[in-house]
Enzyme design. Structure first.
Site, PDB file in Angstrom:
ATOM      1  N   LYS A 117       0.830  -1.211   0.000  1.00  0.00           N
ATOM      2  CA  LYS A 117       0.000   0.000   0.000  1.00  0.00           C
ATOM      3  C   LYS A 117       0.860   1.254   0.000  1.00  0.00           C
ATOM      4  O   LYS A 117       0.657   2.158  -0.817  1.00  0.00           O
ATOM      5  CB  LYS A 117      -0.907   0.014   1.236  1.00  0.00           C
ATOM      6  CG  LYS A 117      -1.566   1.364   1.486  1.00  0.00           C
ATOM      7  CD  LYS A 117      -2.419   1.382   2.739  1.00  0.00           C
ATOM      8  CE  LYS A 117      -1.752   1.933   3.972  1.00  0.00           C
ATOM      9  NZ  LYS A 117      -1.587   3.372   4.074  1.00  0.00           N
ATOM     10  N   ASN A 118       1.826   1.306   0.921  1.00  0.00           N
ATOM     11  CA  ASN A 118       2.556   2.571   1.086  1.00  0.00           C
ATOM     12  C   ASN A 118       3.523   2.868  -0.058  1.00  0.00           C
ATOM     13  O   ASN A 118       4.020   3.979  -0.172  1.00  0.00           O
ATOM     14  CB  ASN A 118       3.256   2.617   2.446  1.00  0.00           C
ATOM     15  CG  ASN A 118       2.231   2.807   3.567  1.00  0.00           C
ATOM     16  OD1 ASN A 118       1.084   3.171   3.305  1.00  0.00           O
ATOM     17  ND2 ASN A 118       2.631   2.547   4.796  1.00  0.00           N
ATOM     18  N   CYS A 128      -5.082   8.124   8.597  1.00  0.00           N
ATOM     19  CA  CYS A 128      -5.414   7.660   9.943  1.00  0.00           C
ATOM     20  C   CYS A 128      -5.065   8.727  10.978  1.00  0.00           C
ATOM     21  O   CYS A 128      -4.018   9.373  10.884  1.00  0.00           O
ATOM     22  CB  CYS A 128      -4.625   6.389  10.267  1.00  0.00           C
ATOM     23  SG  CYS A 128      -5.175   4.951   9.347  1.00  0.00           S
ATOM     24  N   ARG A 145       0.110  14.704  12.632  1.00  0.00           N
ATOM     25  CA  ARG A 145       0.936  14.368  11.463  1.00  0.00           C
ATOM     26  C   ARG A 145       1.214  15.633  10.655  1.00  0.00           C
ATOM     27  O   ARG A 145       0.608  15.888   9.618  1.00  0.00           O
ATOM     28  CB  ARG A 145       0.250  13.280  10.643  1.00  0.00           C
ATOM     29  CG  ARG A 145      -0.017  12.043  11.453  1.00  0.00           C
ATOM     30  CD  ARG A 145      -0.749  10.993  10.677  1.00  0.00           C
ATOM     31  NE  ARG A 145       0.119  10.240   9.783  1.00  0.00           N
ATOM     32  CZ  ARG A 145      -0.324   9.280   8.974  1.00  0.00           C
ATOM     33  NH1 ARG A 145      -1.600   8.964   8.947  1.00  0.00           N
ATOM     34  NH2 ARG A 145       0.516   8.638   8.187  1.00  0.00           N
ATOM     35  N   ASP A 163       4.000   0.371  11.971  1.00  0.00           N
ATOM     36  CA  ASP A 163       2.760  -0.153  11.389  1.00  0.00           C
ATOM     37  C   ASP A 163       2.468  -1.588  11.818  1.00  0.00           C
ATOM     38  O   ASP A 163       1.373  -2.095  11.571  1.00  0.00           O
ATOM     39  CB  ASP A 163       2.814  -0.062   9.854  1.00  0.00           C
ATOM     40  CG  ASP A 163       2.936   1.374   9.377  1.00  0.00           C
ATOM     41  OD1 ASP A 163       2.605   2.287  10.153  1.00  0.00           O
ATOM     42  OD2 ASP A 163       3.374   1.583   8.231  1.00  0.00           O
ATOM     43  N   ARG A 223      -9.060  -0.034   3.588  1.00  0.00           N
ATOM     44  CA  ARG A 223      -8.156   0.922   2.934  1.00  0.00           C
ATOM     45  C   ARG A 223      -6.770   0.334   2.734  1.00  0.00           C
ATOM     46  O   ARG A 223      -6.030   0.769   1.861  1.00  0.00           O
ATOM     47  CB  ARG A 223      -7.982   2.155   3.840  1.00  0.00           C
ATOM     48  CG  ARG A 223      -8.879   3.303   3.524  1.00  0.00           C
ATOM     49  CD  ARG A 223      -8.403   4.527   4.274  1.00  0.00           C
ATOM     50  NE  ARG A 223      -6.995   4.740   4.003  1.00  0.00           N
ATOM     51  CZ  ARG A 223      -6.117   5.217   4.870  1.00  0.00           C
ATOM     52  NH1 ARG A 223      -6.489   5.545   6.079  1.00  0.00           N
ATOM     53  NH2 ARG A 223      -4.851   5.384   4.541  1.00  0.00           N
TER      54      ARG A 223
HETATM   55  N1  EPU Z   1       6.534  14.380  10.823  1.00  0.00           N
HETATM   56  C1  EPU Z   1       6.620  15.726  11.126  1.00  0.00           C
HETATM   57  N2  EPU Z   1       6.684  16.617  10.089  1.00  0.00           N
HETATM   58  C2  EPU Z   1       6.640  16.214   8.794  1.00  0.00           C
HETATM   59  C3  EPU Z   1       6.554  14.834   8.491  1.00  0.00           C
HETATM   60  C4  EPU Z   1       6.495  13.937   9.533  1.00  0.00           C
HETATM   61  O1  EPU Z   1       6.650  16.116  12.274  1.00  0.00           O
HETATM   62  O2  EPU Z   1       6.694  17.069   7.899  1.00  0.00           O
HETATM   63  C5  EPU Z   1       6.434  13.401  11.918  1.00  0.00           C
HETATM   64  C6  EPU Z   1       5.055  12.751  11.943  1.00  0.00           C
HETATM   65  O3  EPU Z   1       4.135  13.535  12.672  1.00  0.00           O
HETATM   66  C7  EPU Z   1       5.322  11.416  12.573  1.00  0.00           C
HETATM   67  C8  EPU Z   1       6.741  11.083  12.110  1.00  0.00           C
HETATM   68  O4  EPU Z   1       7.323  12.341  11.679  1.00  0.00           O
HETATM   69  O5  EPU Z   1       5.325  11.538  13.971  1.00  0.00           O
HETATM   70  C9  EPU Z   1       6.810  10.066  10.992  1.00  0.00           C
HETATM   71  O6  EPU Z   1       6.179  10.531   9.862  1.00  0.00           O
HETATM   72  P1  EPU Z   1       6.505  10.046   8.385  1.00  0.00           P
HETATM   73  O7  EPU Z   1       6.488  11.257   7.545  1.00  0.00           O
HETATM   74  O8  EPU Z   1       7.686   9.153   8.336  1.00  0.00           O
HETATM   75  O9  EPU Z   1       5.222   9.187   8.087  1.00  0.00           O
HETATM   76  P2  EPU Z   1       4.183   9.359   6.920  1.00  0.00           P
HETATM   77  O10 EPU Z   1       4.907   9.572   5.642  1.00  0.00           O
HETATM   78  O11 EPU Z   1       3.106  10.293   7.319  1.00  0.00           O
HETATM   79  C10 EPU Z   1       4.257   6.831   6.296  1.00  0.00           C
HETATM   80  C11 EPU Z   1       3.223   5.746   6.161  1.00  0.00           C
HETATM   81  C12 EPU Z   1       2.722   5.368   7.543  1.00  0.00           C
HETATM   82  C13 EPU Z   1       3.887   4.928   8.408  1.00  0.00           C
HETATM   83  C14 EPU Z   1       4.978   6.014   8.444  1.00  0.00           C
HETATM   84  C15 EPU Z   1       6.219   5.573   9.180  1.00  0.00           C
HETATM   85  C16 EPU Z   1       2.207   6.241   4.034  1.00  0.00           C
HETATM   86  C17 EPU Z   1       1.033   6.736   3.277  1.00  0.00           C
HETATM   87  N3  EPU Z   1       2.114   6.238   5.353  1.00  0.00           N
HETATM   88  O12 EPU Z   1       3.560   7.912   6.902  1.00  0.00           O
HETATM   89  O13 EPU Z   1       1.855   4.273   7.338  1.00  0.00           O
HETATM   90  O14 EPU Z   1       3.449   4.687   9.723  1.00  0.00           O
HETATM   91  O15 EPU Z   1       5.339   6.373   7.090  1.00  0.00           O
HETATM   92  O16 EPU Z   1       6.752   4.420   8.622  1.00  0.00           O
HETATM   93  O17 EPU Z   1       3.204   5.824   3.458  1.00  0.00           O
HETATM   94  C18 EPU Z   1       0.053   2.838   7.831  1.00  0.00           C
HETATM   95  O18 EPU Z   1       0.317   2.236   6.771  1.00  0.00           O
HETATM   96  O19 EPU Z   1      -0.746   2.404   8.689  1.00  0.00           O
HETATM   97  C19 EPU Z   1       0.718   4.114   8.104  1.00  0.00           C
HETATM   98  C20 EPU Z   1       0.287   4.973   9.008  1.00  0.00           C
END
Ligand code: EPU
Length: 417
Positions: free
Chosen positions: A22-23, A116, A121, A304, A396
Site C-alpha cells: 500500500k505505502n 489515519c 501528522r 505499522d 483501505r
Molecule cells: N513528521 C513531522 N513533520 C513532517 C513529516 C512527519 O513532524 O513534515 C512526523 C510525523 O508527525 C510522525 C513522524 O514524523 O510523527 C513520521 O512521519 P513520516 O512522515 O515518516 O510518516 P508518513 O509519511 O506520514 C508513512 C506511512 C505510515 C507509516 C509512516 C512511518 C504512508 C502513506 N504512510 O507515513 O503508514 O506509519 O510512514 O513508517 O506511506 C500505515 O500504513 O498504517 C501508516 C500509518
C-alpha cells in the site's frame, strides 16, 4: 454499515498471497504523473486508496486504465486543477500530488490530506523541502497553494527521517535544475521502489535506501514500468496471526529482508518460523515469552506492525512493553483489547501488556487501519463472536483481507447492516 464478523479459535493453514505494498503504491501512482509519456505499474493492490488516487489523476486530465492489478497511466496531458477536500482528505498520500505537481508544473493547489488519526501528522518537513527548492507556499484555512517560478536543486536536511517528506522532495527535485541532496532521508524499502520507478523514467537519483539521497534534475521523463514491492506490513500482520494460530501457515510473495526485525523478534520468543526465498511458513508456539518492542525507523521495528503485535503480546506469559516512538497516538486498539479481556495499561507512548489473558468476542471499533488489524487478530483468537465496526479503515489497507483469511480456514465474513 459494513462490519467484519469473526468466530474465533480456528487453526489456520494453507497459503496467503501477499499483495503489492500500500505505502509504495500510494506514492507510485502520484509519481506517475511526472512522466511525460505513459507508465505501467504492476501489482497494485485493489484497495480504496488506489481508487481515490486514480480519481485525482483523472481530475488532473490523466488517463488511467486498470487491468487486474496493473495500472496504465497516460500523464502526457496532465493539467493543473484544484484538488478539493472531498478527494484530498480521503487519504494521507494525496499529499504526494504536492511534490509531483510542483515538480511537473511548478504549481499545485490542494486541500489538506487525510489519513489515519494516529497523531499530529505535520507536514512541515515537506514544506521546508519545497521551499528549499525555490517554492513559495501560501497556506489558507484548509488548503495549500505551492508555486515556483523555477525549481533549483539544494541541500536539505530533515530533523526526522520522514517517509512522506523524503518521497515528496524526491518528486519535486527530479525535474529541478541542478543537484538536490537530501540528508537524513528515510530508508524504508518503499523509498527505493519510488526512486527505481523515477530512474526507470530517466531520473537521476542515487542513494535511495541510505540516509543520503542525491538527485540530479532532468528535463524529460520517458515511458517506464515498475512493479510494486510486496507489502511488508500486510505480510507481517499475517505472520503475527500465524504465530498465534498457524499450523504451517505459508505467507507467500515476501521479501524476507524487509521483515528481519519482526522475524527475529518472533524467533526470540519461541515462534516456529521457516524462512524461504519467497515465503515464510509459521506455526504457533505452545508457549510465548513476554517481550519488549520499541518502534523505530527502518530497519528498526515498524510502527505499522506495533498494533497487531499488541494482540500477540496479550498471549505472552508475563509483562510485555511496547514503546511507540514514531506516531504520538497509536494505541487506539487498546481500549477494545481490554474490553475483550486483555490487561493493558497505557502511559504516554508506552503500553504495558500483562499476559497471558484469554480474549472473548465483543463488538469493537477499528479506530484506524492498524488498530483494525490488531482487532481482526484479536477476533481470530477470541472465544465467541467478534464484530468489528468502521471497517473502511481496514479495507483501505488490506486487500481482500476476508477472502485471504477465510482461504486458510478462518471463520470471518463481512456483513452489511
Ligand atoms: N513528521 C513531522 N513533520 C513532517 C513529516 C512527519 O513532524 O513534515 C512526523 C510525523 O508527525 C510522525 C513522524 O514524523 O510523527 C513520521 O512521519 P513520516 O512522515 O515518516 O510518516 P508518513 O509519511 O506520514 C508513512 C506511512 C505510515 C507509516 C509512516 C512511518 C504512508 C502513506 N504512510 O507515513 O503508514 O506509519 O510512514 O513508517 O506511506 C500505515 O500504513 O498504517 C501508516 C500509518
Amino acid at each position: 454499515m459494513k462490519k467484519i464478523v469473526i468466530q474465533g479459535g480456528k487453526t489456520l493453514s494453507g497459503t496467503i498471497p501477499i499483495s503489492g505494498a500500500k505505502n509504495s503504491a500510494v506514492a507510485l501512482i502520484p509519481a506517475a504523473i511526472l512522466c511525460d509519456e505513459t507508465t505501467t505499474i504492476f501489482s497494485v493492490p485493489e484497495i480504496s486508496d488506489r481508487d481515490n488516487l486514480i480519481e485525482i489523476i483523472k481530475l488532473l486530465n490523466g488517463k488511467v486504465t486498470i487491468e487486474n492489478d496493473t495500472l496504465y497511466i497516460d500523464s502526457s496531458n496532465i493539467k493543473n486543477a484544484y484538488i478539493p477536500e472531498e478527494l484530498s482528505s480521503k487519504l494521507r498520500a494525496s499529499y504526494y500530488f504536492m511534490g509531483a505537481l510542483l515538480g511537473k508544473n511548478n504549481y499545485v493547489e490542494i486541500a489538506l490530506p487525510g489519513g489515519c488519526k494516529i497523531g499530529n501528522r505535520k507536514i512541515d518537513f515537506h514544506l521546508k523541502g519545497f521551499k528549499a527548492l525555490g517554492a513559495t507556499i501560501i497556506e489558507e484555512e484548509n488548503k495549500y497553494i505551492i508555486k515556483a517560478d523555477k525549481l533549483v536543486g539544494n541541500k536539505i536536511y530533515f530533523d526526522f527521517a520522514s517517509v512522506g517528506a523524503t518521497i515528496n522532495v524526491m518528486l519535486t527535485a527530479v525535474k529541478a535544475e541542478g543537484t538536490t541532496v537530501i540528508n537524513n532521508a528515510a530508508k524504508e524499502p518503499e523509498i527505493v521502489n519510488i526512486a527505481t520507478f523515477l530512474n526507470n523514467m530517466g531520473a537521476k537519483i542515487r542513494g535511495a535506501g541510505t540516509s543520503k539521497i542525491t538527485i540530479e534534475g532532468v528535463n524529460y521523463l520517458h515511458k517506464a514500468m515498475i512493479e510494486v514491492i510486496p507489502d511488508r506490513i500486510e505480510a507481517g500482520t499475517y505472520i503475527i496471526i500465524g504465530a498465534l494460530l498457524g499450523n504451517k501457515l505459508r505467507v507467500e510473495n515476501v521479501i524476507k529482508e524487509h521483515l528481519t526485525s519482526l522475524l527475529s523478534k518472533l524467533q526470540e520468543i519461541g515462534v516456529k518460523i521457516e524462512i524461504n526465498e519467497n515465503s515464510i511458513v509459521v506455526t504457533k508456539a505452545e508457549k510465548l515469552k513476554a517481550f519488549n518492542i520499541t518502534t523505530l525507523i527502518y530497519p528498526g521495528f515498524p510502527t505499522d506492525l506495533a498494533q497487531p503485535m499488541t494482540t500477540l503480546m496479550t498471549q505472552c506469559e508475563g509483562m510485555s512493553i511496547l514503546e511507540e516512538t514514531i506516531h504520538s497516538n497509536r494505541m487506539g486498539q487498546v481500549p477494545y483489547l481490554n474490553e475483550m479481556g486483555a490487561d493493558i495499561t497505557v502511559k504516554n507512548q508506552m503500553a504495558f501488556i500483562n499476559g497471558k489473558t484469554p480474549l472473548f468476542g465483543q463488538e469493537v471499533t477499528a479506530s484506524d487501519l492498524r488498530a483494525g488489524a490488531s482487532l481482526v487478530t484479536a477476533g481470530l483468537i477470541a472465544k465467541g463472536t467478534t464484530t468489528i465496526k468502521d471497517i473502511e479503515h481496514i479495507l483501505r489497507g488490506y486487500e481482500r483481507i476476508v477472502e485471504k483469511l477465510s482461504g486458510v480456514g478462518a471463520d470471518i465474513k463481512i456483513i452489511e447492516e
